[in-house]
Design an enzyme around this catalytic site. Sequence first.
Site, short mmCIF file in Angstrom:
data_model
loop_
_atom_site.label_atom_id
_atom_site.label_comp_id
_atom_site.label_asym_id
_atom_site.label_seq_id
_atom_site.Cartn_x
_atom_site.Cartn_y
_atom_site.Cartn_z
N PRO A 231 0.82 -1.21 0.00
CA PRO A 231 0.00 0.00 0.00
C PRO A 231 0.86 1.27 0.00
CG PRO A 231 -0.63 -1.49 1.79
CD PRO A 231 0.64 -2.02 1.20
N PRO A 232 0.31 2.39 -0.40
CA PRO A 232 1.07 3.63 -0.42
C PRO A 232 1.54 4.02 0.98
CG PRO A 232 -1.07 3.91 -1.48
CD PRO A 232 -1.07 2.56 -0.87
N GLY A 233 2.73 4.55 1.06
CA GLY A 233 3.22 5.08 2.33
C GLY A 233 3.82 4.06 3.26
N THR A 234 3.99 2.82 2.78
CA THR A 234 4.53 1.81 3.68
C THR A 234 6.06 1.77 3.65
OG1 THR A 234 4.08 0.25 1.90
CG2 THR A 234 2.59 0.22 3.77
N HIS A 451 -26.19 12.50 18.35
CA HIS A 451 -25.69 11.58 17.32
C HIS A 451 -24.43 10.87 17.80
CE1 HIS A 451 -24.86 10.60 12.94
NE2 HIS A 451 -23.67 10.38 13.49
N GLU A 452 -23.49 11.64 18.30
CA GLU A 452 -22.21 11.03 18.72
C GLU A 452 -22.41 10.14 19.94
OE1 GLU A 452 -19.95 11.04 16.69
OE2 GLU A 452 -20.50 12.76 15.47
N HIS A 455 -23.66 6.78 18.95
CA HIS A 455 -22.59 5.86 18.54
C HIS A 455 -21.91 5.27 19.76
CE1 HIS A 455 -22.53 6.62 14.27
NE2 HIS A 455 -22.25 7.90 14.40
N ASP A 528 -21.64 7.60 7.94
CA ASP A 528 -21.96 6.36 8.67
C ASP A 528 -22.65 5.37 7.74
OD1 ASP A 528 -21.05 7.59 10.95
OD2 ASP A 528 -23.03 8.29 11.56
P1 ADP Z 1 5.88 4.40 -0.52
O1 ADP Z 1 6.96 4.51 -1.53
O2 ADP Z 1 5.65 3.00 -0.06
O3 ADP Z 1 4.60 5.05 -0.92
P2 ADP Z 1 7.68 5.98 1.01
O4 ADP Z 1 8.84 5.08 1.02
O5 ADP Z 1 7.73 7.11 0.05
O6 ADP Z 1 6.35 5.18 0.79
O7 ADP Z 1 7.48 6.53 2.48
C1 ADP Z 1 7.16 7.86 2.75
C2 ADP Z 1 7.77 8.27 4.08
O8 ADP Z 1 7.15 7.60 5.15
C3 ADP Z 1 9.22 7.91 4.20
O9 ADP Z 1 10.03 8.91 3.69
C4 ADP Z 1 9.41 7.72 5.67
O10 ADP Z 1 9.65 8.96 6.32
C5 ADP Z 1 8.08 7.23 6.14
N1 ADP Z 1 8.06 5.77 6.26
C6 ADP Z 1 7.29 4.94 5.54
N2 ADP Z 1 7.48 3.67 5.92
C7 ADP Z 1 8.42 3.69 6.88
C8 ADP Z 1 9.05 2.66 7.67
N3 ADP Z 1 8.73 1.39 7.52
N4 ADP Z 1 9.96 3.05 8.56
C9 ADP Z 1 10.26 4.34 8.72
N5 ADP Z 1 9.72 5.33 8.02
C10 ADP Z 1 8.79 5.03 7.11
ZN ZN Z 2 -22.06 9.30 12.92
#
Ligand code: ADP
Ligand code: ZN
Length: 642
Positions: A231-234, A451-452, A455, A528
């Site tokens: 996934p993105p950001g991993t 509402h809250e 929940h 919701d």
């Molecule tokens: P992706 O390419 O998977 O979308 P990135 O490698 O660009 O994600 O990650 C974006 C930022 O998030 C990195 O520069 C880092 O700061 C942080 N980050 C993401 N995953 C990790 C991880 N496993 N450990 C430490 N930092 C992470």
């Molecule tokens: Zn709600």
Amino acid sequence: MENNNNQGNDDRGFRHSGQTFMILIIAAVITFFVYTLIRGAFVTGVTQEISYTEFVTMVDSDQVEKVEWGDSDITIIPKEGASMPSDSTGEYSPYLNQVDVRYYVVPVGADAQKLVDRMLEHGVVIYKKKPDNSGFIMEALISIVLPFVLIFVVMNMTMRRMGNGNGGIMGVGKSTAKMYMQKETGVTFKDVAGEDEAKESLIEIVDFLHNPTKYTAIGAKLPKGALLVGPPGTGKTLLAKAVAGEAQVPFYSLSGSDFVEMFVGVGASRVRDLFKQATQSAPCIIFIDEIDAIGKTRDTRFGGNEEREQTLNQLLSEMDGFDASKGIMVMGATNRPEILDPALLRPGRFDRRIVVEKPDLKGRVNILKVHAQDVQLDDSVDFNEIALATSGAVGADLANMMNEAAITAVKHGRKKVSQADLFEAVEVVLVGKEKKDRILSQEERRIVSYHEVGHALVSAIQKDAEPVQKITIVPRTMGALGYVMQVPEEEKYLNTKAELHAMLVTFLAGRAAEEIVFDTVTTGAANDIEKATKLARAMVTQYGMSERFGLMGLESQESLYLNTGRTVMNCGDDTATAVDQEVMQVLKSCYEEAKRILSENREALDQIAAFLIERETITGKEFMDILHRIQHPAESADTECV
Ligand code: ADP
Ligand code: ZN
Ligand code: MG
């Protein structure tokens, strides 16, 4: 390839009339200036006019070598070293003898005869001047031919710049790859936390790059490519850099979209250049980020994209072509592996697939630690608690939270980050910043509040649901008017049917509270409803949790790692209609259940809502206290006595 480029150039030059027009204007302006200059040089500066008296004086004092007798003027060529009488404008220049001196009124009749006699007397050579066309020819040449020459030159220069430069749109990117080349990435495996399995597979690759001969000696073929998926950001990009950093080899990095250009063939030539450069500096890593931009399967329903396919084909052939034993490793990253062309994934190309998962609890703690390295923390900070509250967050989110927390601490004038800052940061990342200036009317606050609490109350009363951490009715920038924060006590990998059912009832409890208390409903439940519907549908079509369809898989997730939630139906139209009815049924019964629970606990609902309206934000503990007091009046009376 060169041909292709040139073709591109021509296309550009002639198709884009705007540019051609500009060039024409520039050429015209230059021509005008040059013309004026040249003309000036011919006409002025070398000719001087003198009076008849002066002319006669010159003749008399033997200073004239010869004259050219024309129809309208007489050109006088003075003798070398002639000293001329000064005229009205001052002295003659020392160059006078190289200069035409002209006398313009040509005498006729008797006067002419006299002048001729006088000149002959003094030994002046007399010529008849030929009619002078040279000026006219020059002018014609300059004004007709020169503009074309200039246009040609300017266009040629422009083309060359566009064709071979780095910056132009037509830049074929001979040096683009170089621009992204890093000798040392400065990132190592230490900077990547929580991806132990991925790191383990990558350590092997580092070893290949370090020691290619160790493997070739035994007859092993080195892998050519590895694909990071997740996934993105991993941390895929981060991991690729870390591999280069660990192996201490150059890192050529390009994003898939860098290859995709509007002209067919440009991407392919970039691929070729990239591999050519990389081969020269082997061992090294070639990293193609977001490879799905070029690697999309060629077999699409919507027709192909000529340029992308050509780029992909070039990439495939380059990957086959290079000699892995030199220590070149091609790495790719993508979050949509399912759309990649199968040819990319076959052995000999990106045959290694390294899965970069969302971090688990321990992983999140470690990621927080990595990003806390340079941050001053006070004693209250407990990463475990934060990690628990951020189930589902990826590395990029956590890095972002850590930074937000530090900024919050600075904003409050503190030197260290506290746990409260971190929790606030978690909220900022998940639901946005508090929007204090949005004033809700009294009536709206009451509705949001009920509402809250609806929940929260339903979630607390159903045994399987998670406890409440915090309830707030302060509006947030990402659209929420209020929300309930729930904290899981432990990380969950599986959910039972009962848990999912409880979740559904909780989702719908906000709307149920509105209906019970105000006898009307608002737009506030849209989110919701969306979540509840998605969950109910997944239970029916994917989890096999409905009586009616049993274990039939009716839908599959379109994307493995992107959380778009898009699904594909695998059933006939009739079944799809029946699925809709089943989902509707599930939602209806859950809504009824929510209403029942709230009606049975009307007193708690009223009291907590009133408390929340007063306080705007209440903690899970305050919430539970009120609930307990109402559920067990005797007990809490006791505690109050003590
Ligand atoms: P992706 O390419 O998977 O979308 P990135 O490698 O660009 O994600 O990650 C974006 C930022 O998030 C990195 O520069 C880092 O700061 C942080 N980050 C993401 N995953 C990790 C991880 N496993 N450990 C430490 N930092 C992470
Ligand atoms: Zn709600
Ligand atoms: Mg990335």
